[in-house]
Write a protein that holds these residues in place. Structure first.
Motif, PDB file in Angstrom:
ATOM      1  N   ASP A   5       0.618  -1.032  -0.335  1.00 36.67           N
ATOM      2  CA  ASP A   5       0.139   0.086   0.145  1.00 36.67           C
ATOM      3  C   ASP A   5       0.526   1.372  -0.015  1.00 36.67           C
ATOM      4  OD1 ASP A   5      -1.885   1.819   0.054  1.00 36.67           O
ATOM      5  OD2 ASP A   5      -3.246   0.861   1.999  1.00 36.67           O
ATOM      6  N   ILE A   6       0.744   2.599  -1.353  1.00 40.83           N
ATOM      7  CA  ILE A   6       1.759   3.120  -1.382  1.00 40.83           C
ATOM      8  C   ILE A   6       0.725   4.702  -0.841  1.00 40.83           C
ATOM      9  CG2 ILE A   6       2.199   1.998  -3.538  1.00 40.83           C
ATOM     10  CD1 ILE A   6       0.949   4.147  -4.504  1.00 40.83           C
ATOM     11  N   ARG A  14       6.366   4.978   2.076  1.00 38.92           N
ATOM     12  CA  ARG A  14       6.137   5.282   0.635  1.00 38.92           C
ATOM     13  C   ARG A  14       6.682   5.790  -0.574  1.00 38.92           C
ATOM     14  NH1 ARG A  14       1.637  10.120   1.950  1.00 38.92           N
ATOM     15  NH2 ARG A  14       0.181   9.187  -0.301  1.00 38.92           N
ATOM     16  N   ILE A  18       6.493   2.789  -3.719  1.00 42.10           N
ATOM     17  CA  ILE A  18       6.618   3.904  -4.966  1.00 42.10           C
ATOM     18  C   ILE A  18       7.514   2.860  -5.722  1.00 42.10           C
ATOM     19  CG2 ILE A  18       6.155   5.697  -6.126  1.00 42.10           C
ATOM     20  CD1 ILE A  18       3.798   6.625  -4.472  1.00 42.10           C
ATOM     21  N   LEU A  21       7.461  -0.525  -6.672  1.00 42.52           N
ATOM     22  CA  LEU A  21       5.552  -0.554  -7.544  1.00 42.52           C
ATOM     23  C   LEU A  21       6.326  -0.357  -9.014  1.00 42.52           C
ATOM     24  CD1 LEU A  21       2.629  -1.019  -7.797  1.00 42.52           C
ATOM     25  CD2 LEU A  21       2.693   1.784  -7.326  1.00 42.52           C
ATOM     26  N   GLN A  94      -4.499   2.374  -5.827  1.00 43.17           N
ATOM     27  CA  GLN A  94      -2.758   2.125  -6.031  1.00 43.17           C
ATOM     28  C   GLN A  94      -2.575   1.958  -7.110  1.00 43.17           C
ATOM     29  OE1 GLN A  94      -0.207  -0.072  -3.961  1.00 43.17           O
ATOM     30  NE2 GLN A  94       0.485  -1.305  -5.546  1.00 43.17           N
TER      31      GLN A  94
END
Length: 480
Positions: A5-6, A14, A18, A21, A94
């Motif tokens: 979860d960003i 975070r 990212i 991700l 997201q």
């Protein structure tokens, strides 16, 4: 895909999530820029190739001027008070974040704020809106669609300044997430057709639209791929597209494609050309009739010739000159089929040949096929003449899909006539008539509308180029 979860945790966590991700360290075209806004850590994420430098520079200059005292605690206040750019949106999902970044938007993460902000100052690489090579006109507008969706929408909006003009965006493809815009006039479109189309578009489950609109068309019409007649009308001209929208049609614009897909459509609408409307009604009607006649003749010319060669006693004395005078070493049917393929071979060679060599290639091909092959006995001069007419007739209308449909109908008629004679010719003609009769558009209407079902007003409009004021009256009568 990385599923952490960003939107939870501190800024550092975070930011690292990212990075994982987007796999920023593995792709050098992805930009991650860390900086400070009003004493708070911040980071920009974007794609280098889509970044519009001048605007981003101005936005960054504004951010650097913000002091810690000016930074509000509420993110909504921050949006209202501090962001100078108009085109922005809040991201709390997201998947939406990934799509926004990879689409070229610049996403801003600020310490202390849960929501990520997306600013749209991207600029896609693109060419100028020049006139399309395939849809040229002798008079009229010289602009054409390009491969970017937003400029294409603007070209339509420039011609229809009506709030009823609507653009509905749908993204299709699990990997490509291709943007597809559905354009229509809300007060003129058929609501049932629009609902059915949107249902089909939202129900498409594919990995990507590899070939853009062709892939999209095959997803919308999953059956009937053996039928060569096109289910859509394609146009690269904004004026033609805008005219169709004003008549109640639905237009699909696909990102990375320079053609508009127009539906529902019929055979008579596909045959229409922009040149018909850029000349007075008499000239436009002549152009429309001549195009229709040339297409019909191109289908039946070679099969009728083969039929007459099989029954030479049917040839009137005044037309004795159509008979083949020289010795035939290859059967006429075989000659015609070879030339059908050879014409497509020359066309493909012209497409793949550099422009500077196109003219020499055409000259060589003309000499070899037009002279040497006749002297060598491969082909007869009469057959070369008829196939030359057929080849030129293919370019009398701009729709390439319809051109190939006519070609396939001619080939099946030619083969059946060559094998079974008169009965084969009659059977091929029946197939030619039945195929469009059995074709249906997306709204279930017959492909030969307004001939079937018969609509006198619309049939007159399709065959005769009437004045623009009279065209308005005919549309009003037909809507009643």
């Amino acid at each position: 895909m990385h599923m952490a979860d960003i939107f939870q945790g501190n800024f550092q966590k975070r930011d690292e999530e990212i990075k994982k991700l987007l796999r920023i360290e593995d792709s050098f075209d992805l930009i991650r820029r860390r900086f400070v806004i009003g004493g708070r850590q911040a980071a920009f994420y974007t794609v280098d190739g889509f970044l519009k430098g001048e605007v981003s520079e101005k936005v960054m200059e504004f951010f650097y001027k913000i002091t810690p005292e000016q930074m509000p605690e509420d993110f909504a206040d921050f949006l209202q008070q501090e962001i100078p750019y108009l085109d922005l949106m809040k991201l709390a999902d997201q998947e939406a974040f990934v799509k926004a970044v990879l689409s070229g938007m610049s996403c801003l993460l600020v310490e202390g704020y849960d929501i990520i902000l997306a600013l749209d100052f991207r600029e896609y690489p693109g060419r100028s809106v020049d006139e399309p090579d395939k849809d040229k006109v002798l008079r009229g507008a010289r602009d054409g669609f390009i491969e970017s969706l937003i400029p294409n929408m603007a070209l339509i909006r420039r011609r229809i300044r009506d709030p009823e003009l609507s653009f509905t965006l749908v993204d299709i493809g699990r990997s490509s997430k291709t943007d597809v815009a559905v354009c229509y006039m809300r007060n003129r479109v058929n609501p049932g057709v629009l609902r059915e189309l949107m249902k089909r578009l939202r129900g498409i489950d594919v990995d990507s639209l590899t070939m853009n609109q062709e892939s999209l068309g095959e997803c919308i019409f999953k059956k009937g791929w053996l039928n060569p007649f096109p289910k859509f009308k394609f146009s690269e001209r904004p004026d033609t597209t805008a005219a169709c929208i004003l008549e109640g049609s639905i237009v699909i614009l696909c990102d990375n494609s320079s053609a508009a897909m127009i539906l529902p459509t019929s055979l008579f609408e596909i045959i229409e050309d922009a040149n018909d409307y850029y000349f007075p009604p008499v000239t436009g009607t002549y152009l429309r009739f001549s195009r229709f006649l040339i297409n019909v003749v191109s289908i039946f010319l070679t099969p009728v010739f083969i039929l007459l060669m099989q029954h030479e006693d049917w040839v009137p004395h005044a037309f004795e000159f159509i008979k083949i005078q020289d010795p035939m070493y290859i059967p006429p049917v075989a000659q015609l089929l070879i030339l059908e393929v050879a014409i497509d071979g020359l066309r493909m060679a012209a497409v793949n040949t550099p422009n500077m060599l196109n003219t020499p290639l055409s000259i060589i091909a003309g000499i070899v096929f037009g002279d040497y092959t006749v002297k060598a006995g491969w082909f007869n001069s009469e057959i070369m003449l008829y196939m030359a007419f057929v080849a030129i007739a293919n370019y009398s209308q701009s729709n390439m899909e319809l051109g190939y449909a006519i070609k396939f109908m001619r080939i099946q008629l030619l083969i059946l006539t060559g094998i079974f004679g008169l009965w084969g010719f009659l059977a091929g003609t029946v197939i030619l008539i039945v195929t469009p009769l059995c074709t249906r558009t997306i709204n279930g209407r017959n492909y030969l509308y307004p001939l079937l079902p018969f609509d006198k007003v619309q049939l007159m409009k399709r065959f005769f180029r009437v004045s623009l004021s009279e065209n308005e009256k005919l549309n009003h009568q037909s809507s009643k």
